[in-house]
Design an enzyme around this catalytic site. Structure first.
Site, short mmCIF file in Angstrom:
data_model
loop_
_atom_site.label_atom_id
_atom_site.label_comp_id
_atom_site.label_asym_id
_atom_site.label_seq_id
_atom_site.Cartn_x
_atom_site.Cartn_y
_atom_site.Cartn_z
N HIS A 233 -8.08 -5.13 -0.37
CA HIS A 233 -6.79 -4.53 -0.06
C HIS A 233 -6.29 -5.03 1.30
O HIS A 233 -7.06 -5.14 2.25
CB HIS A 233 -6.96 -3.01 0.00
CG HIS A 233 -5.71 -2.23 0.14
ND1 HIS A 233 -4.80 -2.11 -0.89
CD2 HIS A 233 -5.21 -1.51 1.17
CE1 HIS A 233 -3.79 -1.33 -0.50
NE2 HIS A 233 -4.01 -0.97 0.75
N GLU B 8 -9.37 -4.87 -4.50
CA GLU B 8 -8.77 -3.89 -3.61
C GLU B 8 -9.83 -2.98 -2.97
O GLU B 8 -9.81 -2.71 -1.78
CB GLU B 8 -7.77 -3.03 -4.39
CG GLU B 8 -6.60 -3.76 -4.99
CD GLU B 8 -5.44 -3.92 -4.03
OE1 GLU B 8 -5.50 -3.40 -2.90
OE2 GLU B 8 -4.46 -4.59 -4.41
N SER C 12 0.84 -1.19 0.00
CA SER C 12 0.00 0.00 0.00
C SER C 12 0.88 1.25 0.00
O SER C 12 1.69 1.43 -0.90
CB SER C 12 -0.96 -0.05 1.19
OG SER C 12 -1.95 0.94 1.09
#
Length: 482
Positions: free
Chosen positions: A401, A307, A187
């Site tokens: 995610h 995600e 990330s």
């Protein structure tokens, strides 16, 4: 109990702990605390110490607030008070021979949250495979990414550069090989590492990179500065180094949190972002990489299938977004109808919010990853691409995610992992992913076909991995190239 291990580095002697065949050295400063006269300054070396420094506890966490808006259920927070926030942590096998390969972990958290002290980031699984594992802390939010007059840009990235130079300089004292350093980030951690990969001096910092679910671009000064300007307006101060340094860190964090409430990395409001300015990101990282930067450094890169669901599920966006809103968003982003049609062919029963989430994910992550990998075909260093597809049964999160983290770290039974993936996540998938990451760190090859014009993607699902070729070509083909 095993004898407490000690080692001496440039700034002094540190004493860690040892258990289960693994030595740990925690909270070692790689730079001085960035407060007082050093606030909004480039990182500087820490003061040396006399005697033996206790390295049994993590360093302080960067100023931040816990997640809210429903995300706190899935993403834990740790608060450790103090000013010594620029620290590294080292795990190594207690018994070892010869210098070992090194991996350096950079945590995510939208550049506003996160810490290497989270349980899910424990380095023991990597150390058990003969790897020296290092995790680093860096400045977050307005301390690390403020866009204000008089302060260097992207201080959090400059912190990471300082930490990586510390690794090159000091890791031999822990049994690591300074010539075999792999960086790994997820990330925001992958976003910052992308910026470092794009710099001319990247090879001075690391030898390989693993980039998980990270945006690859920065933002122009005007856009990236919206958050700092909004904070300044809210607090009635100037958007300057002097004014921000006069404010308490907690005050800036509170204002930032209030302004960003209800937003997400997929939204359009003010966010904390890498700014295209200064020595850490003088040009857009993705543009620099596609033009040839970093092509001498092997890269393993990828994303999860869904995600967007980490942000859309807690906010209810998957249910709230209408067909009209999807159309308006498509037109605003200049996305052709053919892209929407391609997504509907794959998921004919998908809600408008799910289609929008897929398209935004493509624009933010999958398309840049594909274009980055395409630009490196036939160059000096290979590229491997993966997609994490296992759907969590928790609250409809699916392959959201951060879902891959418990598998990459081989810690699907850790509380952090259970919050996202439930108590029955497949160990076979953890074996496959962790094993691939270990192979890349140790031997430079994760074990599947490297990127080529055929666009091979290793898809990780319940039973492990398998190759698919150009699995999303029709969905990505029509997206605008930004």
């Amino acid at each position: 109990m095993a004898e407490a291990p000690q080692t001496t580095i440039g700034s002094g002697t540190v004493q860690g702990t040892s258990a289960n065949g693994i030595d740990r050295f925690l909270g070692i400063p790689y730079a001085a605390p960035p407060f007082g006269a050093l606030r909004y300054a480039r990182p500087v070396p820490p003061a040396a110490w006399d005697g033996v420094r206790d390295a049994s506890q993590f360093g302080a966490t960067a100023p931040q607030m816990p997640y809210g808006g429903g995300l706190e259920k899935y993403l834990p927070s740790v608060q450790i008070d103090g000013d010594d926030i620029l620290t590294v942590n080292v795990w190594r096998p207690a018994e070892r021979s010869g210098p070992l390969p090194v991996v350096v972990w950079v945590h995510g958290g939208a550049l506003t949250r996160g810490t290497p002290a989270l349980d899910g980031y424990d380095g023991e699984p990597f150390a058990r495979h003969g790897i020296v594992y290092v995790s680093i802390a860096y400045r977050l939010g307005q301390e690390g990414f403020a866009v204000i007059d008089g302060a260097p840009a992207n201080l959090g990235v400059l912190d990471q550069e300082a930490a990586l130079r510390w690794v090159r300089r000091e890791i031999a004292a822990f049994g690591g090989d300074p010539a075999r350093v792999t960086v790994m980030g997820q990330s925001a951690g992958a976003n910052t590492l992308t910026a470092l990969l794009a710099l001319p001096q990247a090879k001075e910092l690391f030898d390989q990179a693993i980039l998980q679910s990270g945006p690859m671009s920065g933002q122009p000064v005007k856009k990236a500065g919206r958050m700092s300007r909004a904070i300044a307006k809210r607090l009635g101060i100037g958007a300057t180094r002097e004014a921000f340094a006069a404010a308490e860190p907690a005050t800036l964090v509170a204002a930032q949190t209030a302004i960003s409430a209800g937003g997400s990395p997929l939204g359009g409001g003010p966010t904390v972002a890498i700014v295209i300015e200064g020595e850490a990101a003088p040009v857009d990282p993705l543009a620099a990489l596609r033009a040839g930067a970093g092509r001498d450094i092997p890269v393993l890169i990828g994303a999860t299938t869904e995600e967007y669901r980490l942000w859309f599920i807690p906010s209810g966006a998957t249910e709230k977004i209408t067909k009209t809103q999807l159309t308006l968003a498509r037109l605003a982003a200049r996305v052709p109808r053919t892209v929407i049609a391609a997504h509907r062919r794959r998921r004919p029963d998908a809600k408008p919010g799910e289609i929008l989430g897929e398209v935004v994910t493509d624009m933010l992550l999958r398309a840049p990853i594909t274009r980055f990998a395409d630009s490196r075909v036939g160059t000096a260093a290979p590229t491997w691409v993966y997609e994490f597809r296992w759907p969590s049964p928790v609250d409809g999160l699916g392959a959201a995610h951060a879902m891959e983290l418990g598998f990459v770290f081989d810690r699907v039974d850790a509380p952090d992992s259970i919050a996202l993936g439930g108590a029955d996540a497949p160990q076979a998938l953890a074996d496959a992913m962790h094993g691939a990451w270990v192979r890349f760190i140790v031997g430079g090859d994760p074990g599947w076909e490297q990127w080529s014009p055929r666009q091979p993607v290793e898809v990780f699902d319940a039973d492990g991995g398998h190759i698919e070729y150009a699995p999303r070509a029709d969905e990505l083909a029509g997206l605008p190239d930004r």
